[in-house]
Design an enzyme around this catalytic site. Structure first.
Site, PDB file in Angstrom:
ATOM      1  N   ARG A 253       7.092  -6.671  10.296  1.00  0.00           N
ATOM      2  CA  ARG A 253       8.094  -5.596  10.342  1.00  0.00           C
ATOM      3  C   ARG A 253       7.322  -4.281  10.257  1.00  0.00           C
ATOM      4  O   ARG A 253       6.648  -4.048   9.262  1.00  0.00           O
ATOM      5  CB  ARG A 253       9.032  -5.772   9.139  1.00  0.00           C
ATOM      6  CG  ARG A 253      10.308  -5.001   9.183  1.00  0.00           C
ATOM      7  CD  ARG A 253      11.078  -5.148   7.867  1.00  0.00           C
ATOM      8  NE  ARG A 253      10.571  -4.251   6.838  1.00  0.00           N
ATOM      9  CZ  ARG A 253      10.830  -4.350   5.535  1.00  0.00           C
ATOM     10  NH1 ARG A 253      11.615  -5.321   5.085  1.00  0.00           N
ATOM     11  NH2 ARG A 253      10.337  -3.485   4.678  1.00  0.00           N
ATOM     12  N   HIS A 257      12.926  -1.631   5.840  1.00  0.00           N
ATOM     13  CA  HIS A 257      13.982  -2.579   6.219  1.00  0.00           C
ATOM     14  C   HIS A 257      15.018  -1.915   7.128  1.00  0.00           C
ATOM     15  O   HIS A 257      15.428  -2.478   8.137  1.00  0.00           O
ATOM     16  CB  HIS A 257      14.662  -3.118   4.956  1.00  0.00           C
ATOM     17  CG  HIS A 257      15.859  -3.975   5.238  1.00  0.00           C
ATOM     18  ND1 HIS A 257      15.765  -5.245   5.746  1.00  0.00           N
ATOM     19  CD2 HIS A 257      17.187  -3.719   5.109  1.00  0.00           C
ATOM     20  CE1 HIS A 257      16.981  -5.745   5.909  1.00  0.00           C
ATOM     21  NE2 HIS A 257      17.857  -4.833   5.534  1.00  0.00           N
ATOM     22  N   TYR A 266       7.178  -0.404  -2.205  1.00  0.00           N
ATOM     23  CA  TYR A 266       6.862  -1.810  -2.499  1.00  0.00           C
ATOM     24  C   TYR A 266       5.853  -2.443  -1.548  1.00  0.00           C
ATOM     25  O   TYR A 266       5.494  -3.605  -1.718  1.00  0.00           O
ATOM     26  CB  TYR A 266       8.150  -2.669  -2.508  1.00  0.00           C
ATOM     27  CG  TYR A 266       8.953  -2.625  -1.224  1.00  0.00           C
ATOM     28  CD1 TYR A 266       8.637  -3.449  -0.151  1.00  0.00           C
ATOM     29  CD2 TYR A 266      10.039  -1.754  -1.081  1.00  0.00           C
ATOM     30  CE1 TYR A 266       9.370  -3.414   1.023  1.00  0.00           C
ATOM     31  CE2 TYR A 266      10.776  -1.711   0.095  1.00  0.00           C
ATOM     32  CZ  TYR A 266      10.439  -2.532   1.140  1.00  0.00           C
ATOM     33  OH  TYR A 266      11.166  -2.498   2.306  1.00  0.00           O
TER      34      TYR A 266
END
Ligand SMILES: Cc1ncc(C[n+]2csc(CCOP(=O)(O)OP(=O)(O)O)c2C)c(N)n1
Ligand SMILES: [Mg+2]
Length: 335
Positions: A253, A257, A266
């Site tokens: 990715r 998100h 994170y």
């Protein structure tokens, strides 16, 4: 079915001639260009919520090309922009959903963006609740089996989504009844901020297939041809009555998100940079150039074409009418 041996034998892919390979590449470029534009629009406050396909394009478009597009049932999830463009949706149609405009075919501008559906392409509307599309695909596969049609149903989901009961129930039922289903997991190592090792104690989601009695296949999701071949084989198996397959495409990715997430909180930057260095789109472009299927001039033309297509789609969707306030509750309550 054409076999492309025209240029180099090492890229003779059953079912994909040179034109199809360039088309595959063009749709990956279109997805990337549209994706970046949607993200920019969200940063400008013009698109309210965006989820990207960036990094997943090879897996998604490669898989789309192995399907009988317009006949097979496709149950996508929100990270499937590249998939739906690979199947046949247009930049205009996607932009209408991003701007939430009335002519949007998915929902008249009422559904969240990136919740794709399209009757002509048999792209089935999904929920934001992860993995609910898996049992939907299984039901569609059951109906295909009962009607004797030569088609499959495919469900797309993330590795995080494979922790849901819907995954277990769907795969188990499909295997017991030998349904023409394909389960396509896009493993990008994260479920929002939760890394894979906090989600499961195994390396490969595909290894779960053995417990259901179906083949589990791991494929390099950066290689559109490898993905195409894996889905093609699973499809052939399904329509031959041999039952479902679980395919796991290893991908990365590239973004947070969603437009509402900040992955710097994170995710180590080095990890993102390493993933970006393995970007599947320039890699596939270079491969096509090396094989003599594409040249640099045509490559630049393709990029200019998809940019113009996205520009036009933004203008078109921006000018399209807003949904009417009077239909706010249509399809919300039973009438
Ligand atoms: C049942 C359920 N739980 C939680 C959420 C919130 N949620 C939305 S996306 C997501 C992550 C899913 O990750 P993954 O399946 O790996 O897909 P990815 O976004 O990485 O492609 C979560 C937890 C949800 N939509 N549905
Ligand atoms: Mg994931």
């Amino acid at each position: 079915m054409a076999i492309s041996t025209r240029h180099q034998p090492e890229l003779s892919v059953i079912g994909l001639d040179s034109d199809a390979l360039v088309d595959l590449y063009r749709r990956m470029l279109l997805s990337r260009t549209l994706d970046i534009r949607a993200w920019t629009l969200s940063r400008q406050g013009r698109a309210h919520f965006v989820i990207t396909s960036r990094g997943h394009e090879a897996a998604e478009v490669g898989s789309a090309f192995a399907l009988a597009r317009g006949r097979d049932w496709v149950c996508p999830y929100y990270r499937n922009l590249a998939l739906v463009l690979g199947i046949g949706m247009t930049a205009r149609e996607v932009m209408l959903t991003i701007f939430a405009k009335a002519p949007d075919r998915s929902s008249g501008g009422r559904q969240l963006p990136m919740h794709f559906s399209h009757p002509k392409w048999r792209i089935v509307s999904g929920s934001s609740v992860v993995s609910t599309q898996i049992p939907h695909a299984v039901g569609l596969a059951l109906s295909a089996k009962l009607s004797g049609e030569d088609i499959v149903a495919i469900a797309y989901f993330g590795e995080g989504g494979s922790s849901k009961g819907d995954f277990h129930e769907g795969l188990n039922f499909a295997a017991v009844h030998r349904l023409p289903a394909i389960f396509f997991c896009e493993n990008n190592g994260y479920a929002i901020s939760v890394p894979q090792q906090k989600q499961m104690a195994i390396q490969d989601v595909a290894s779960r297939a053995a417990a259901y009695g179906m083949p589990g296949v791991v494929v390099d999701g950066n290689d559109p041809i490898a993905v195409y071949e894996a889905v093609r084989a699973a499809r052939a198996r399904a329509v031959a009555g041999e039952g479902p397959t679980l395919i796991e495409a290893k991908v990365a990715r590239f973004t947070a998100h969603s437009s509402d997430d900040d992955d710097r909180l994170y995710r180590p930057r080095e990890e993102v940079e390493a993933a970006l260095a393995r970007d599947p789109i320039p890699a596939f472009g270079r491969r096509l150039i090396e094989l003599g299927i594409l040249d640099e001039t045509r490559d630049r033309e393709l990029q200019a074409q998809v940019t113009a297509e996205v520009d036009e789609a933004v203008e078109y969707a921006d000018a399209a009418p807003e949904p009417d306030a009077s239909d706010l509750l249509t399809h919300v309550f039973a009438e």
